[in-house]
Scaffold this motif. Structure first.
Motif, PDB file in Angstrom:
ATOM      1  N   HIS A   1      57.892  48.963  97.151  1.00 19.93           N
ATOM      2  CA  HIS A   1      58.195  49.985  98.145  1.00 19.93           C
ATOM      3  C   HIS A   1      58.160  51.349  97.464  1.00 19.93           C
ATOM      4  O   HIS A   1      57.948  51.476  96.253  1.00 19.93           O
ATOM      5  N   ARG A   2      58.373  52.406  98.235  1.00 20.34           N
ATOM      6  CA  ARG A   2      58.103  53.771  97.767  1.00 20.34           C
ATOM      7  C   ARG A   2      58.850  54.112  96.479  1.00 20.34           C
ATOM      8  O   ARG A   2      58.260  54.643  95.538  1.00 20.34           O
ATOM      9  N   THR A   3      60.147  53.824  96.417  1.00 16.46           N
ATOM     10  CA  THR A   3      60.936  54.168  95.233  1.00 16.46           C
ATOM     11  C   THR A   3      60.434  53.422  94.008  1.00 16.46           C
ATOM     12  O   THR A   3      60.293  53.993  92.921  1.00 16.46           O
ATOM     13  N   GLU A   4      60.143  52.145  94.181  1.00 17.19           N
ATOM     14  CA  GLU A   4      59.637  51.340  93.067  1.00 17.19           C
ATOM     15  C   GLU A   4      58.270  51.844  92.612  1.00 17.19           C
ATOM     16  O   GLU A   4      57.984  51.851  91.409  1.00 17.19           O
ATOM     17  N   ARG A   5      57.442  52.285  93.540  1.00 15.15           N
ATOM     18  CA  ARG A   5      56.124  52.805  93.179  1.00 15.15           C
ATOM     19  C   ARG A   5      56.267  54.062  92.321  1.00 15.15           C
ATOM     20  O   ARG A   5      55.553  54.241  91.335  1.00 15.15           O
ATOM     21  N   TRP A   6      57.204  54.939  92.694  1.00 10.50           N
ATOM     22  CA  TRP A   6      57.393  56.164  91.922  1.00 10.50           C
ATOM     23  C   TRP A   6      57.909  55.835  90.520  1.00 10.50           C
ATOM     24  O   TRP A   6      57.417  56.367  89.532  1.00 10.50           O
ATOM     25  N   GLU A   7      58.889  54.969  90.443  1.00 15.18           N
ATOM     26  CA  GLU A   7      59.440  54.594  89.140  1.00 15.18           C
ATOM     27  C   GLU A   7      58.379  53.939  88.262  1.00 15.18           C
ATOM     28  O   GLU A   7      58.384  54.090  87.042  1.00 15.18           O
ATOM     29  N   ASN A   8      57.459  53.224  88.888  1.00 16.84           N
ATOM     30  CA  ASN A   8      56.422  52.507  88.157  1.00 16.84           C
ATOM     31  C   ASN A   8      55.427  53.456  87.491  1.00 16.84           C
ATOM     32  O   ASN A   8      54.873  53.154  86.425  1.00 16.84           O
ATOM     33  N   VAL A   9      55.182  54.622  88.109  1.00 16.77           N
ATOM     34  CA  VAL A   9      54.140  55.531  87.599  1.00 16.77           C
ATOM     35  C   VAL A   9      54.693  56.813  86.989  1.00 16.77           C
ATOM     36  O   VAL A   9      53.937  57.581  86.386  1.00 16.77           O
ATOM     37  N   GLU A  10      55.982  57.056  87.115  1.00 14.29           N
ATOM     38  CA  GLU A  10      56.559  58.286  86.586  1.00 14.29           C
ATOM     39  C   GLU A  10      56.282  58.402  85.079  1.00 14.29           C
ATOM     40  O   GLU A  10      56.497  57.468  84.316  1.00 14.29           O
ATOM     41  N   GLY A  11      55.798  59.549  84.676  1.00 18.00           N
ATOM     42  CA  GLY A  11      55.531  59.788  83.263  1.00 18.00           C
ATOM     43  C   GLY A  11      54.279  59.121  82.732  1.00 18.00           C
ATOM     44  O   GLY A  11      54.071  59.064  81.520  1.00 18.00           O
ATOM     45  N   SER A  12      53.404  58.651  83.629  1.00 19.58           N
ATOM     46  CA  SER A  12      52.219  57.906  83.203  1.00 19.58           C
ATOM     47  C   SER A  12      51.051  58.800  82.830  1.00 19.58           C
ATOM     48  O   SER A  12      50.102  58.341  82.193  1.00 19.58           O
ATOM     49  N   PHE A  13      51.092  60.065  83.231  1.00 22.10           N
ATOM     50  CA  PHE A  13      49.916  60.919  83.079  1.00 22.10           C
ATOM     51  C   PHE A  13      50.198  62.080  82.124  1.00 22.10           C
ATOM     52  O   PHE A  13      51.330  62.534  81.983  1.00 22.10           O
ATOM     53  N   VAL A  14      49.134  62.569  81.510  1.00 25.59           N
ATOM     54  CA  VAL A  14      49.244  63.701  80.596  1.00 25.59           C
ATOM     55  C   VAL A  14      47.966  64.531  80.681  1.00 25.59           C
ATOM     56  O   VAL A  14      46.875  63.987  80.948  1.00 25.59           O
ATOM     57  N   VAL A  15      48.111  65.839  80.503  1.00 27.87           N
ATOM     58  CA  VAL A  15      46.964  66.749  80.432  1.00 27.87           C
ATOM     59  C   VAL A  15      46.676  67.026  78.966  1.00 27.87           C
ATOM     60  O   VAL A  15      47.528  67.570  78.254  1.00 27.87           O
ATOM     61  N   ASN A  16      45.496  66.662  78.508  1.00 25.05           N
ATOM     62  CA  ASN A  16      45.157  66.832  77.090  1.00 25.05           C
ATOM     63  C   ASN A  16      45.052  68.291  76.680  1.00 25.05           C
ATOM     64  O   ASN A  16      45.543  68.693  75.624  1.00 25.05           O
ATOM     65  N   ASP A  17      44.388  69.102  77.495  1.00 23.34           N
ATOM     66  CA  ASP A  17      44.202  70.514  77.174  1.00 23.34           C
ATOM     67  C   ASP A  17      44.563  71.354  78.388  1.00 23.34           C
ATOM     68  O   ASP A  17      43.711  71.627  79.248  1.00 23.34           O
ATOM     69  N   PRO A  18      45.829  71.787  78.492  1.00 18.23           N
ATOM     70  CA  PRO A  18      46.261  72.550  79.666  1.00 18.23           C
ATOM     71  C   PRO A  18      45.496  73.850  79.881  1.00 18.23           C
ATOM     72  O   PRO A  18      45.388  74.316  81.025  1.00 18.23           O
ATOM     73  N   THR A  19      44.946  74.440  78.839  1.00 14.67           N
ATOM     74  CA  THR A  19      44.252  75.721  79.006  1.00 14.67           C
ATOM     75  C   THR A  19      43.011  75.591  79.902  1.00 14.67           C
ATOM     76  O   THR A  19      42.606  76.556  80.549  1.00 14.67           O
ATOM     77  N   VAL A  20      42.438  74.390  79.947  1.00 17.56           N
ATOM     78  CA  VAL A  20      41.263  74.171  80.800  1.00 17.56           C
ATOM     79  C   VAL A  20      41.641  74.277  82.276  1.00 17.56           C
ATOM     80  O   VAL A  20      40.853  74.764  83.103  1.00 17.56           O
ATOM     81  N   LEU A  21      42.854  73.849  82.618  1.00 21.45           N
ATOM     82  CA  LEU A  21      43.296  73.831  84.015  1.00 21.45           C
ATOM     83  C   LEU A  21      44.042  75.088  84.431  1.00 21.45           C
ATOM     84  O   LEU A  21      44.261  75.307  85.629  1.00 21.45           O
ATOM     85  N   GLN A  22      44.444  75.892  83.481  1.00 25.42           N
ATOM     86  CA  GLN A  22      45.303  77.035  83.786  1.00 25.42           C
ATOM     87  C   GLN A  22      44.650  77.976  84.799  1.00 25.42           C
ATOM     88  O   GLN A  22      43.521  78.434  84.626  1.00 25.42           O
ATOM     89  N   GLY A  23      45.398  78.236  85.895  1.00 24.40           N
ATOM     90  CA  GLY A  23      44.927  79.141  86.934  1.00 24.40           C
ATOM     91  C   GLY A  23      43.815  78.591  87.807  1.00 24.40           C
ATOM     92  O   GLY A  23      43.180  79.341  88.551  1.00 24.40           O
ATOM     93  N   LYS A  24      43.578  77.282  87.766  1.00 18.73           N
ATOM     94  CA  LYS A  24      42.451  76.681  88.476  1.00 18.73           C
ATOM     95  C   LYS A  24      42.887  75.960  89.758  1.00 18.73           C
ATOM     96  O   LYS A  24      44.023  75.518  89.888  1.00 18.73           O
ATOM     97  N   LYS A  25      41.917  75.839  90.664  1.00 17.62           N
ATOM     98  CA  LYS A  25      42.099  75.036  91.881  1.00 17.62           C
ATOM     99  C   LYS A  25      41.534  73.645  91.609  1.00 17.62           C
ATOM    100  O   LYS A  25      40.338  73.500  91.353  1.00 17.62           O
ATOM    101  N   ILE A  26      42.402  72.641  91.689  1.00 17.00           N
ATOM    102  CA  ILE A  26      42.050  71.285  91.285  1.00 17.00           C
ATOM    103  C   ILE A  26      42.088  70.349  92.488  1.00 17.00           C
ATOM    104  O   ILE A  26      43.101  70.286  93.203  1.00 17.00           O
ATOM    105  N   LEU A  27      41.003  69.611  92.705  1.00 13.89           N
ATOM    106  CA  LEU A  27      40.986  68.554  93.726  1.00 13.89           C
ATOM    107  C   LEU A  27      41.172  67.220  93.020  1.00 13.89           C
ATOM    108  O   LEU A  27      40.306  66.766  92.262  1.00 13.89           O
ATOM    109  N   LEU A  28      42.307  66.574  93.259  1.00 12.06           N
ATOM    110  CA  LEU A  28      42.617  65.263  92.698  1.00 12.06           C
ATOM    111  C   LEU A  28      42.109  64.194  93.665  1.00 12.06           C
ATOM    112  O   LEU A  28      42.440  64.221  94.856  1.00 12.06           O
ATOM    113  N   VAL A  29      41.320  63.247  93.161  1.00  9.99           N
ATOM    114  CA  VAL A  29      40.587  62.305  94.020  1.00  9.99           C
ATOM    115  C   VAL A  29      40.953  60.864  93.676  1.00  9.99           C
ATOM    116  O   VAL A  29      41.050  60.502  92.497  1.00  9.99           O
TER     117      VAL A  29
END
Length: 233
Positions: free
Chosen positions: A170-198
């Motif tokens: 369910h929703r709470t379990e899904r969030w707990e399952n993925v929290e902290g799973s992602f990282v941005v390797n080089d934040p300067t590439v994304l800084q100030g940008k419009k990003i479409l997540l797909v």
């Protein structure tokens, strides 16, 4: 007299038939993945045109999403489920690109997804991507990019830990399952940008929320979300 090109096409079609991914018919134009009947059977949402649509409401009070869209309604035992299964488990990347092009047209025509800087496919865990051979979200991005002429950023946002399948959570379990799973390797590439997540399918939005919140930690980013399909609970 029939042209040499038509005769050649008919000969090649005899030995290498080009068939519809949806129904198996060979009555489809060259270059298409679906026949006209299957195209007409696809359940478009038209969400891209409207603010405060059901996809945007998923993320209200969770993360600030500038605009969001899902191209199709998802239901089990339908044409769309078959096509997504072909994309994810049968190595049929052509259908993913084709459907991505459809979504790209909807995003482009809406005017609400203009001046995007990057398309970011929702990352798979590396072991899972190696096993499958590709990330289905990246395949969809390729189709969108062909239409919108926006570059795909494949390796900057990554999934750093394995997560269990979300299907029966369910929703709470899904969030707990993925929290902290992602990282941005080089934040300067994304800084100030419009990003479409797909991604391919959205249900509760927990995984997209977790990834999107990581992207939004980069100063000046604006987050847009698009998925191929919307699965209601």
């Amino acid at each position: 007299m029939r042209s040499f090109t038509n005769i050649l096409y008919d000969t090649l079609h005899l030995f290498y038939p080009h068939i519809c991914t949806g129904c198996g018919s060979d009555l489809l134009p060259q270059g298409n993945q679906l026949c006209v009947y299957c195209i007409n059977d696809l359940p478009h949402t038209n969400f891209a045109q409207f603010a405060n649509n059901p996809i945007e409401k998923i993320f209200w009070a969770r993360i600030p999403v500038t605009a969001a869209h899902s191209e199709f309604y998802f239901a089990k035992e339908t044409l769309l489920q078959h096509l997504i299964h072909q994309l994810k488990y049968k190595n049929n990347t052509d259908i993913g690109i084709y459907l991505g092009e459809m979504m790209g047209n909807s995003l482009l025509q809406s005017g609400r997804f203009s001046q995007l800087d990057y398309l970011v496919p929702l990352p798979l865990y590396p072991d899972k991507e190696r096993k499958r051979g590709y990330n289905q979200a990246a395949v969809i991005c390729k189709g969108i990019s062909e239409i919108m002429q926006v570059p795909v950023l494949n390796d900057n946002v990554v999934r750093r830990r394995f997560t269990e399948t979300q299907t029966r959570k369910h929703r709470t379990e899904r969030w707990e399952n993925v929290e902290g799973s992602f990282v941005v390797n080089d934040p300067t590439v994304l800084q100030g940008k419009k990003i479409l997540l797909v991604d391919d399918v959205v249900t509760t939005g927990a995984t997209l929320e977790a990834c999107g919140s990581t992207i939004l930690q980069v100063p000046g980013t604006k987050l847009y979300i698009a998925t191929l399909a919307y699965a209601t609970k």
